[in-house]
Design a protein around this motif. Sequence first.
Motif, PDB file in Angstrom:
ATOM      1  N   MET A   1       0.858  -1.177   0.000  1.00 48.78           N
ATOM      2  CA  MET A   1       0.000   0.000   0.000  1.00 48.78           C
ATOM      3  C   MET A   1       0.897   1.231   0.000  1.00 48.78           C
ATOM      4  N   THR A   2       0.544   2.191  -0.843  1.00 44.62           N
ATOM      5  CA  THR A   2       1.266   3.462  -0.896  1.00 44.62           C
ATOM      6  C   THR A   2       0.253   4.579  -0.652  1.00 44.62           C
ATOM      7  N   ILE A   3       0.578   5.463   0.290  1.00 44.44           N
ATOM      8  CA  ILE A   3      -0.254   6.628   0.578  1.00 44.44           C
ATOM      9  C   ILE A   3       0.566   7.862   0.236  1.00 44.44           C
ATOM     10  N   THR A   4       0.051   8.664  -0.700  1.00 47.54           N
ATOM     11  CA  THR A   4       0.760   9.862  -1.146  1.00 47.54           C
ATOM     12  C   THR A   4      -0.052  11.094  -0.793  1.00 47.54           C
ATOM     13  N   THR A   5       0.579  12.052  -0.118  1.00 44.02           N
ATOM     14  CA  THR A   5      -0.078  13.297   0.286  1.00 44.02           C
ATOM     15  C   THR A   5       0.722  14.476  -0.279  1.00 44.02           C
TER      16      THR A   5
ATOM     17  N   PHE B   1      -5.162  13.242  -1.241  1.00 39.82           N
ATOM     18  CA  PHE B   1      -4.220  12.152  -1.018  1.00 39.82           C
ATOM     19  C   PHE B   1      -4.673  10.953  -1.831  1.00 39.82           C
ATOM     20  N   THR B   2      -3.731  10.090  -2.160  1.00 41.71           N
ATOM     21  CA  THR B   2      -4.011   8.893  -2.952  1.00 41.71           C
ATOM     22  C   THR B   2      -3.613   7.665  -2.155  1.00 41.71           C
ATOM     23  N   ILE B   3      -4.489   6.669  -2.187  1.00 41.02           N
ATOM     24  CA  ILE B   3      -4.158   5.351  -1.643  1.00 41.02           C
ATOM     25  C   ILE B   3      -4.102   4.398  -2.825  1.00 41.02           C
ATOM     26  N   GLU B   4      -2.963   3.728  -2.976  1.00 41.54           N
ATOM     27  CA  GLU B   4      -2.786   2.774  -4.063  1.00 41.54           C
ATOM     28  C   GLU B   4      -2.291   1.462  -3.477  1.00 41.54           C
ATOM     29  N   THR B   5      -2.845   0.352  -3.959  1.00 43.65           N
ATOM     30  CA  THR B   5      -2.367  -0.959  -3.530  1.00 43.65           C
ATOM     31  C   THR B   5      -1.895  -1.731  -4.758  1.00 43.65           C
ATOM     32  N   SER B   6      -0.911  -2.578  -4.532  1.00 44.50           N
ATOM     33  CA  SER B   6      -0.430  -3.443  -5.612  1.00 44.50           C
ATOM     34  C   SER B   6      -0.091  -4.801  -5.021  1.00 44.50           C
ATOM     35  N   ASP B   7      -0.134  -5.814  -5.888  1.00 46.67           N
ATOM     36  CA  ASP B   7       0.099  -7.186  -5.437  1.00 46.67           C
ATOM     37  C   ASP B   7       0.797  -7.958  -6.542  1.00 46.67           C
TER      38      ASP B   7
ATOM     39  N   VAL C   1       0.571  -6.135 -10.145  1.00 47.50           N
ATOM     40  CA  VAL C   1      -0.642  -5.480 -10.624  1.00 47.50           C
ATOM     41  C   VAL C   1      -1.086  -4.433  -9.607  1.00 47.50           C
ATOM     42  N   THR C   2      -1.409  -3.232 -10.090  1.00 48.48           N
ATOM     43  CA  THR C   2      -2.028  -2.223  -9.228  1.00 48.48           C
ATOM     44  C   THR C   2      -3.466  -2.673  -9.017  1.00 48.48           C
ATOM     45  N   THR C   3      -3.789  -3.029  -7.775  1.00 44.59           N
ATOM     46  CA  THR C   3      -5.108  -3.579  -7.476  1.00 44.59           C
ATOM     47  C   THR C   3      -6.117  -2.524  -7.042  1.00 44.59           C
ATOM     48  N   SER C   4      -5.641  -1.338  -6.693  1.00 45.64           N
ATOM     49  CA  SER C   4      -6.548  -0.218  -6.449  1.00 45.64           C
ATOM     50  C   SER C   4      -5.771   1.081  -6.501  1.00 45.64           C
TER      51      SER C   4
END
Length: 138
Positions: free
Chosen positions: A104-108, A114-120, A128-131
């Motif tokens: 999970m990456t949280i960018t502010t 802010f953006t929350i991005e998850t990858s797996d 793959v970026t899952t969200s």
Amino acid sequence: MTGPWSGKGFVQKDEGSRPMNVSCKIKGEQTADTIGFAGACRAMLILKREIGAQLKRVGDRFVGTYKGADVGIAELDGSYVDGETVELTMTFPRSVNGDDVAKMTITTPGDGTFTIETSDKMESGVEVTTSSILFSRD
């Protein structure tokens, strides 16, 4: 982070599924050593998923939990990679896409968003970026 936020983005279950557009509403709370949010995301007006995270600063690291995955609550552990980005390892209670770990990456960026991005990493080995959801203040 404190207060109501609205978000839009996408969620993708695995590398074989198509991304689904989502809209989210959360309420955040922040103190000197903690950050948290809780709310829900919707897809196609009929699917709803409760989401939330609680993070506590421990030295230069953040530890906590994330709620939102089918498999249950994930443990979070990570730190800042630069002045506006926190990278967290998500450890799930059981396997997702071949293992129990995701990112999970949280960018502010300091512009009221802010953006929350998850990858797996999938069983095929492809990351793959899952969200990816961009939040802005209500």
